[in-house]
Scaffold this motif. Structure first.
Motif, PDB file in Angstrom:
ATOM      1  N   PHE A 158      74.050   8.900  21.471  1.00  0.00           N
ATOM      2  CA  PHE A 158      74.391   9.942  22.429  1.00  0.00           C
ATOM      3  C   PHE A 158      75.532   9.490  23.334  1.00  0.00           C
ATOM      4  CE2 PHE A 158      73.879  12.105  26.503  1.00  0.00           C
ATOM      5  CZ  PHE A 158      73.857  13.423  26.090  1.00  0.00           C
ATOM      6  N   ASN A 161      78.962   9.444  21.483  1.00  0.00           N
ATOM      7  CA  ASN A 161      79.533  10.697  20.995  1.00  0.00           C
ATOM      8  C   ASN A 161      79.591  11.818  22.015  1.00  0.00           C
ATOM      9  OD1 ASN A 161      79.945   9.608  18.438  1.00  0.00           O
ATOM     10  ND2 ASN A 161      77.811  10.007  17.896  1.00  0.00           N
ATOM     11  N   ARG A 162      78.701  11.756  23.008  1.00  0.00           N
ATOM     12  CA  ARG A 162      78.572  12.923  23.843  1.00  0.00           C
ATOM     13  C   ARG A 162      78.895  12.709  25.311  1.00  0.00           C
ATOM     14  NH1 ARG A 162      75.518  16.940  21.962  1.00  0.00           N
ATOM     15  NH2 ARG A 162      76.516  17.988  23.699  1.00  0.00           N
ATOM     16  N   THR A 163      79.308  11.528  25.697  1.00  0.00           N
ATOM     17  CA  THR A 163      79.573  11.331  27.121  1.00  0.00           C
ATOM     18  C   THR A 163      81.004  10.857  27.365  1.00  0.00           C
ATOM     19  OG1 THR A 163      78.956   9.005  27.188  1.00  0.00           O
ATOM     20  CG2 THR A 163      77.177  10.595  27.461  1.00  0.00           C
ATOM     21  N   GLN A 164      81.437  11.098  28.567  1.00  0.00           N
ATOM     22  CA  GLN A 164      82.772  10.664  28.989  1.00  0.00           C
ATOM     23  C   GLN A 164      82.903   9.137  28.869  1.00  0.00           C
ATOM     24  OE1 GLN A 164      86.332  11.156  29.705  1.00  0.00           O
ATOM     25  NE2 GLN A 164      85.381  12.993  30.502  1.00  0.00           N
ATOM     26  N   LEU A 167      83.373   8.250  25.221  1.00  0.00           N
ATOM     27  CA  LEU A 167      84.711   8.647  24.780  1.00  0.00           C
ATOM     28  C   LEU A 167      85.741   7.620  25.257  1.00  0.00           C
ATOM     29  CD1 LEU A 167      86.549  10.815  23.511  1.00  0.00           C
ATOM     30  CD2 LEU A 167      86.635  11.919  25.747  1.00  0.00           C
ATOM     31  N   ARG A 170      85.375   4.389  23.230  1.00  0.00           N
ATOM     32  CA  ARG A 170      85.952   4.488  21.887  1.00  0.00           C
ATOM     33  C   ARG A 170      87.471   4.512  21.943  1.00  0.00           C
ATOM     34  NH1 ARG A 170      84.642   9.369  19.350  1.00  0.00           N
ATOM     35  NH2 ARG A 170      83.718  10.227  21.235  1.00  0.00           N
ATOM     36  N   ALA A 171      88.001   5.238  22.911  1.00  0.00           N
ATOM     37  CA  ALA A 171      89.456   5.317  23.025  1.00  0.00           C
ATOM     38  C   ALA A 171      90.039   3.942  23.339  1.00  0.00           C
ATOM     39  CB  ALA A 171      89.847   6.318  24.103  1.00  0.00           C
ATOM     40  N   GLU A 174      90.464   2.112  20.262  1.00  0.00           N
ATOM     41  CA  GLU A 174      91.480   2.671  19.383  1.00  0.00           C
ATOM     42  C   GLU A 174      92.882   2.450  19.919  1.00  0.00           C
ATOM     43  OE1 GLU A 174      91.358   4.119  16.468  1.00  0.00           O
ATOM     44  OE2 GLU A 174      89.189   4.092  16.216  1.00  0.00           O
ATOM     45  N   ASN A 175      93.070   2.698  21.197  1.00  0.00           N
ATOM     46  CA  ASN A 175      94.408   2.631  21.780  1.00  0.00           C
ATOM     47  C   ASN A 175      94.333   2.499  23.302  1.00  0.00           C
ATOM     48  OD1 ASN A 175      97.058   2.966  22.529  1.00  0.00           O
ATOM     49  ND2 ASN A 175      97.469   4.523  20.988  1.00  0.00           N
ATOM     50  N   VAL A 178      96.767   4.342  25.739  1.00  0.00           N
ATOM     51  CA  VAL A 178      96.501   5.756  26.017  1.00  0.00           C
ATOM     52  C   VAL A 178      95.479   5.883  27.144  1.00  0.00           C
ATOM     53  CG1 VAL A 178      95.567   7.885  25.077  1.00  0.00           C
ATOM     54  CG2 VAL A 178      97.046   6.451  23.670  1.00  0.00           C
ATOM     55  N   VAL A 179      94.475   5.014  27.097  1.00  0.00           N
ATOM     56  CA  VAL A 179      93.447   5.044  28.133  1.00  0.00           C
ATOM     57  C   VAL A 179      94.087   4.781  29.491  1.00  0.00           C
ATOM     58  CG1 VAL A 179      91.366   3.901  28.969  1.00  0.00           C
ATOM     59  CG2 VAL A 179      91.656   4.345  26.529  1.00  0.00           C
ATOM     60  N   SER A 182      96.025   7.638  30.690  1.00  0.00           N
ATOM     61  CA  SER A 182      95.165   8.748  31.097  1.00  0.00           C
ATOM     62  C   SER A 182      94.531   8.500  32.454  1.00  0.00           C
ATOM     63  CB  SER A 182      94.055   8.971  30.070  1.00  0.00           C
ATOM     64  OG  SER A 182      94.603   9.183  28.801  1.00  0.00           O
ATOM     65  N   LEU A 184      92.821   5.728  33.405  1.00  0.00           N
ATOM     66  CA  LEU A 184      91.615   4.911  33.396  1.00  0.00           C
ATOM     67  C   LEU A 184      92.007   3.441  33.254  1.00  0.00           C
ATOM     68  CD1 LEU A 184      89.793   7.291  30.973  1.00  0.00           C
ATOM     69  CD2 LEU A 184      89.244   7.009  33.387  1.00  0.00           C
ATOM     70  N   ARG A 291      87.102   2.695   9.197  1.00  0.00           N
ATOM     71  CA  ARG A 291      86.846   3.294  10.486  1.00  0.00           C
ATOM     72  C   ARG A 291      86.765   2.211  11.559  1.00  0.00           C
ATOM     73  NH1 ARG A 291      88.829   5.483  12.100  1.00  0.00           N
ATOM     74  NH2 ARG A 291      87.596   5.855  13.951  1.00  0.00           N
TER      75      ARG A 291
ATOM     76  N   ILE B  77      97.977  11.249  38.398  1.00  0.00           N
ATOM     77  CA  ILE B  77      97.291  12.372  37.765  1.00  0.00           C
ATOM     78  C   ILE B  77      96.516  13.160  38.813  1.00  0.00           C
ATOM     79  CG2 ILE B  77      95.440  13.002  36.173  1.00  0.00           C
ATOM     80  CD1 ILE B  77      96.294  10.547  34.477  1.00  0.00           C
ATOM     81  N   MET B  94      91.179  10.323  16.879  1.00  0.00           N
ATOM     82  CA  MET B  94      90.287  11.278  17.530  1.00  0.00           C
ATOM     83  C   MET B  94      90.817  12.705  17.407  1.00  0.00           C
ATOM     84  SD  MET B  94      89.101   9.311  20.958  1.00  0.00           S
ATOM     85  CE  MET B  94      88.022   7.894  20.845  1.00  0.00           C
ATOM     86  N   GLN B 109      80.381  14.433  32.873  1.00  0.00           N
ATOM     87  CA  GLN B 109      79.954  13.164  32.280  1.00  0.00           C
ATOM     88  C   GLN B 109      79.402  13.358  30.869  1.00  0.00           C
ATOM     89  OE1 GLN B 109      80.320   9.948  32.629  1.00  0.00           O
ATOM     90  NE2 GLN B 109      81.698  10.488  34.291  1.00  0.00           N
ATOM     91  N   LEU B 111      79.631  15.388  27.599  1.00  0.00           N
ATOM     92  CA  LEU B 111      80.677  16.226  27.025  1.00  0.00           C
ATOM     93  C   LEU B 111      80.108  17.453  26.343  1.00  0.00           C
ATOM     94  CD1 LEU B 111      82.728  13.339  25.439  1.00  0.00           C
ATOM     95  CD2 LEU B 111      82.998  14.343  27.696  1.00  0.00           C
TER      96      LEU B 111
END
Ligand SMILES: Nc1ncnc2c1ncn2[C@@H]1O[C@H](COP(=O)(O)OP(=O)(O)OP(=O)(O)O)[C@@H](O)[C@H]1O
Ligand SMILES: [Mg+2]
Lengths: 304, 496
Positions: A158, A161-164, A167, A170-171, A174-175, A178-179, A182, A184, A291, B77, B94, B109, B111
Motif C-alpha cells: 500500500f 503504490n498508494r501514498t505520496q 511515490l 520510488r521516484a 528512478e531519478n 527529478v525528485v 519537484s 523534495l 524493473r 514551487i 512512471m 498523502q 493517492l
C-alpha cells in the motif's frame, strides 16, 4: 504435507522481513547489501533486550533500534558521503558480525550465564479460523511476528503504490534529480529509507532469535540476508513477489531437510545454491528491460 | 501595478567564470518574456538561481510583491514558480499521473489515482493538451513529455512559468502547439520566461526580449519594435545570415556513401548514393525514421536487409570502430547518452573515439602531451567555452557540450559524415559555424548526410533534399527552385 508447508513458512518468515526492508532501500536507490548485518544486529538486540528486561516488547524495540542503527550507519556512509553501496554494505556486514560476537563475549564474561536462553514467543492460534480443517493449522497457528510479517507485506504494498511517501521513494530510486526539481529532498528520502530498511531487517533477525532459536549465537543469520537479497530480485522489487520467492526458497530448504531426514544423499550445498541460481537467472533474463530501479547505486549529485 | 517578478543585481560565479554578472530582470503578469543569448551566456544559470537550484552570490529577488529567497525548488514551487528544464525532469518508468502527483501537496498523502487521472484528463482537455494520464513517460514523444511538464505546472497553479529551450527537440507542429498553449496561459494572466535560440518563434510569441551576453545584460527591447536582424545583432554583436551553397562551385568526387534497400526496425528500404563533395539534406518531422537511419548508418542499429558501402568497403555488418576507420564521422542527436560521457573531462571526450590514433595515442598507449595540445587547439578552433581541457563536460552549457561532439567528429577529416540534429541547442552564431564547417568539409570532398528537422538549415546547405516519412524516403529533389508545398506533402506522408 501440512508440516512441510508450515516449515516452509517458518523458514521464509525472517528472510521475507529482511527482503521487505531491502525493497524499501532498493526502491529508493540504495543497494541493500547490508541486510545480513542488519538482521544480525536485530537478532542480537532482540535476545539481549528480552533477557535483560524479561520482556519480549523490550526485545522487539531493541531489535528495531539495533537494525535502524545499522541502517543509519550505512545511510550516512553510502548516501550522505556517497561511498560505494556494495563496499559499504559488505563492510557493514563484517562489522555487525564482529561487533555482535564481541558484545556477546563481554556479556558472558561479566557474570551472566554462559548461554542466554529466552523462552520462544508462543504460537497465537487465531480463534475460529484455526479450526478449519487442513488449512486452519497451516495458516492460522503461528507466532506473532509471522502475522506481523504478513501485515507488513500488505502495508508496504500500500505504501509503495498508494501514498505520496511511496511515490517519492520510488521516484528517488528512478531519478533523484527529478525528485529534487519537484521540491523534495532525495538525500533525506534515501537516508530514511535505508534506516527503515534496517529496522525491518532487524525485525527479521528478531524472528530468528525470539521465535525460532531462543538465543543468539555468532553469525546466526548465516547468509539469510543474502538470501533476502536474492528474494527481492526474484520478486522484482515488489513485496508479494518477494513473499512468493521466500516461500519457494523456504520450501526448497524444508525439502532438503526432509530428504536428509530420509537419508537421501543430497549435498546441502547444492540445495543452498538454488536460490542464488534463480536470482542470477532472473537478473540475466531481465536484461536491460528489468524493473530494477534505474538510479540504484548511483550517488546523488554533489551540489544537491 | 508592481511586476510579477523582479530580479535585481544577480551575481553568480563558478570559480573564475562569471555566469551571471549583475543582472536585472522583470516579468509582468500576462507577459511572455524572451530570454536570449549565446551558448554559455548565463540564461540557464539565471533561471536556476530564480528556481532555488543555485544560490546567487548576491542579488535580490521579489516575486508577487514579496521578497523571495528560495533555498531549494521547494520554496520556489510554493511561491508559485514552475520551471521546465532544458532536459526534462520526469521519471520515465512512471505514468503521467504519477509524475504529476510527485511532490504535489494537493495530491494528499494517500493517492487517489483514479480521481487524479480524471482531473488530469479534464485539465489536459481544457488546455488542448490531449494527454493520456495512464501512459508511461517512456512511451511518449518528446513533445508529449513537454506537455506533461506544462500540465504539472498548470495544476500547481504556478503564476510564473520558466521554459528553458522548450522547443529545441520538438517537431514544427509541436512547436506551434506549444506557442498556442503559451498564449493561452498568457491570456489567463500568467507570466512566462521563454528561453530559445530560434529567433522566428521568439518574435512570434514574445512581448519583450532580454538579451544576455557573456553573463551580462546586453539589451532589452519590445518585440513589436525590433527585427530579426537587429535581434541577432544584439545577441552576438553581428548579424548572422544563413549560408547558401550553390551548385557547380566545385567538382563532384567519387562515390563515397552508397545505401541500397537499407532496412531495420522502423526503417524500410532506404536507397541513395552520395558522391564526395555532396550534401544530402534529410528533412522530415522528427520521429519518422531519422534516428533509425542515422543509427543504422553509424553501425549502432542492426540492419535487417540491404547494404551500406562506405567508399569501396562493404560496411553493412562493420562495427562502429571499423566504420570510423573507413572515414565515417557520426554526430548523434542524443548528445547526453550516445555522444558524450558527461562525467568525463573535455579532453577525455575529445579523444574518446580516436584514442588509438595520433596525436592522442598509439595502439597500446596514450600520449597525453600531444593529445592535450591537440585538445587545446580544438577548443580554440571550435570555440568551446570552458575553463580548460580538464573541465567536466556535464558542467558546460548545453551548446558548448554540443561543440565538443562536433569538434571530435569533424576534426578527424572524415570522408563521410552522418549528422543528426547537429545544431540542437546551438545559438545562431554557433549554428552558422556548424553549417560553415559542413560546407568546408563538402569543399574538401566529403560526402555528408545532414539530417535535421530545421528545414531552413536543410535548404541552406543541401545539394539534394530527401524527405522522410514513416521510416521511408517519401521523395527526393535537387535543391533548386524547391517547391515547399511539395516538401510539406512529402513530410505529411502523402505521395502527391
Ligand atoms: N555547475 C557548473 N559548474 C561550473 N560552471 C558552470 C556550471 N553551470 C554552468 N556553468 C558555466 O556558466 C556559464 C553559463 O552557463 P549556462 O548554462 O547558464 O548557459 P546558457 O546561457 O544556458 O547556455 P546554452 O544556451 O548553451 O544552454 C557557462 O560558461 C558554463 O560553463
Ligand atoms: Mg542553457
Amino acid at each position: 504435507m501440512i508440516e512441510f508447508l508450515a516449515a516452509s513458512i517458518r523458514i521464509a518468515t525472517p528472510i521475507l522481513l529482511a527482503a521487505l526492508g531491502g525493497i524499501l532501500s532498493e526502491r529508493a536507490g540504495v543497494f541493500a547489501v547490508g541486510l545480513e548485518g542488519m538482521m544480525l544486529v536485530g537478532a542480537f538486540g532482540a535476545t539481549i533486550g528480552t533477557w535483560a528486561s524479561d520482556s519480549a516488547y523490550a526485545g522487539l524495540v531493541l531489535a528495531l533500534v539495533g537494525g535502524a542503527a545499522m541502517g543509519l550507519v550505512v545511510s550516512v556512509v553510502a548516501v550522505r558521503f556517497r561511498a560505494d553501496n556494495m563496499v559499504t554494505g559488505l563492510a557493514a556486514n563484517i562489522v555487525a558480525l564482529g561487533l555482535t560476537s564481541y558484545l556477546m563475549r563481554i556479556i558472558a564474561s561479566s557474570g551472566a550465564p554462559i548461554a542466554i536462553h529466552n523462552t520462544l514467543l508462543p504460537v497465537l492460534p487465531i480463534p475460529g479460523l484455526v479450526d478449519i480443517p487442513e488449512i486452519g493449522p497451516l495458516l492460522f497457528a503461528h507466532p506473532p511476528l509471522t502475522y506481523l510479517t504478513l501485515i507488513l507485506c500488505i502495508a508496504l504494498t500500500f505504501l509503495l503504490n498508494r501514498t505520496q511517501i511511496g511515490l517519492t521513494l520510488r521516484a528517488t530510486g528512478e531519478n533523484p534529480e527529478v525528485v529534487y526539481a519537484s521540491g523534495l529532498n532525495p538525500l533525506l528520502v534515501r537516508m530514511l529509507a535505508v534506516i527503515a530498511c534496517g529496522a525491518v531487517a532487524g525485525l527479521g533477525g528478531a524472528v530468528l532469535s525470539m521465535q525460532q532459536v531462543g538465543t543468539f549465537t555468532d553469525s546466526m543469520t548465516s547468509g539469510r540476508g543474502y538470501l533476502a537479497l536474492a528474494a527481492l530480485i526474484v520478486g522484482r522489487w515488489t513485496p508479494w513477489g518477494a513473499a512468493a520467492a521466500c516461500l519457494v526458497f523456504g520450501a526448497a530448504e524444508a525439502f532438503e531437510l526432509r530428504l536428509q531426514g530420509f537419508g537421501v544423499p543430497v549435498s546441502s550445498y547444492v540445495v543452498q545454491m538454488v536460490p542464488y541460481l534463480i536470482g542470477l537467472a532472473v537478473l540475466a533474463g531481465l536484461g536491460r528491460n528489468s524493473r530494477m530501479p534505474a538510479a540504484i547505486g548511483l550517488p546523488l549529485h554533489r551540489d544537491r | 501595478m508592481p511586476p510579477l517578478l523582479e530580479m535585481l543585481g544577480i551575481v553568480r560565479t563558478f570559480g573564475a567564470v562569471r555566469a551571471n554578472d549583475n543582472i536585472n530582470l522583470t516579468v509582468q503578469s500576462g507577459e511572455i518574456l524572451g530570454l536570449l543569448g549565446e551558448n554559455g551566456s548565463g540564461k540557464s544559470t539565471l533561471m536556476k538561481v530564480l528556481y532555488g537550484m543555485l544560490p546567487p552570490d548576491s542579488g535580490d529577488i521579489r516575486f508577487r510583491d514579496a521578497p523571495l529567497d528560495a533555498k531549494s525548488p521547494f520554496d520556489a514551487i510554493k511561491a508559485g514558480i514552475a520551471m521546465i528544464h532544458q532536459h526534462f525532469m520526469l521519471v520515465e518508468a512512471m505514468t503521467v499521473t504519477e509524475n504529476i502527483l510527485l511532490g504535489w501537496p494537493g495530491g494528499g498523502q494517500v493517492l487517489k489515482h483514479k480521481q487524479m487521472a480524471e482531473h488530469i484528463r479534464q485539465a489536459s482537455r481544457r488546455f488542448g493538451l490531449d494527454l493520456d494520464p495512464d501512459a508511461r513517460i517512456s512511451a511518449l514523444s518528446l513533445g508529449r513529455r513537454q506537455r506533461v511538464e506544462i500540465l504539472k505546472a498548470i495544476l500547481r497553479d504556478a503564476e510564473l512559468l520558466i521554459l528553458d529551450e522548450p522547443t529545441s527537440n520538438l517537431a514544427p507542429t509541436e512547436v506551434r502547439e506549444l506557442l498556442d498553449i503559451m498564449r493561452r496561459l498568457r491570456s489567463e494572466g500568467k507570466g512566462i520566461v521563454f528561453i530559445s535560440h530560434k529567433l522566428p518563434e521568439v518574435l512570434d510569441v514574445c512581448d519583450r526580449v532580454v538579451v544576455l551576453r557573456a553573463g551580462k545584460l546586453a539589451g532589452e527591447a519590445a518585440v513589436a519594435s525590433i527585427s530579426r536582424e537587429q535581434l541577432a545583432e544584439m545577441m552576438v554583436g553581428r548579424n548572422v545570415p544563413m549560408p547558401r551553397v550553390t551548385e557547380g562551385e566545385h567538382r563532384r568526387g567519387a562515390l563515397r556513401l552508397s545505401v541500397r534497400g537499407l532496412s531495420a526496425t522502423g526503417l524500410s528500404a532506404i536507397t541513395f548514393d552520395l558522391r564526395g563533395g555532396e550534401i544530402l539534406g534529410i528533412a522530415g518531422v522528427d520521429g519518422n525514421g531519422q534516428l533509425e537511419l542515422a543509427e543504422a548508418l553509424a553501425g549502432l542499429r542492426p540492419v535487417t536487409d540491404g547494404i551500406v558501402l562506405i567508399g569501396d568497403h562493404d560496411a553493412t555488418q562493420a562495427s562502429v570502430t571499423a566504420r570510423v576507420e573507413m572515414g565515417l564521422a557520426y554526430l548523434p542527436a542524443d548528445r547526453s547518452h550516445t555522444a558524450l560521457v558527461k562525467a568525463m573531462t573535455v579532453f577525455d571526450n575529445l579523444m574518446l573515439r580516436d584514442s588509438r590514433r595520433p596525436p592522442y595515442g598509439t595502439r597500446a598507449l596514450l600520449t597525453p602531451k600531444t593529445g592535450v595540445a591537440r585538445a587545446r587547439d580544438l577548443m580554440a578552433q571550435y570555440d568551446i567555452r570552458a575553463p580548460g581541457v580538464d573541465f567536466v563536460v556535464g558542467q558546460l552549457s548545453g551548446g558548448n557540450q554540443q561543440k565538443v561532439v562536433i569538434a571530435r567528429e569533424l576534426s578527424r577529416a572524415p570522408t563521410a559524415v552522418v549528422a543528426h540534429q547537429a545544431t540542437w541547442g546551438l545559438d545562431p552564431g554557433a549554428t552558422r559555424f556548424v553549417l560553415d564547417q559542413m560546407i568546408a568539409l563538402r569543399q574538401q570532398g566529403a560526402a555528408i548526410v545532414y539530417i535535421s528537422s530545421e528545414l531552413e538549415e536543410i535548404l541552406s546547405i543541401s545539394d539534394r533534399i530527401a524527405v522522410m516519412a514513416g521510416g521511408a524516403i517519401a521523395g527526393v529533389t535537387p535543391n533548386r527552385n524547391v517547391d515547399l508545398r511539395q516538401i510539406g506533402l512529402w513530410m505529411s506522408g502523402r505521395h502527391a
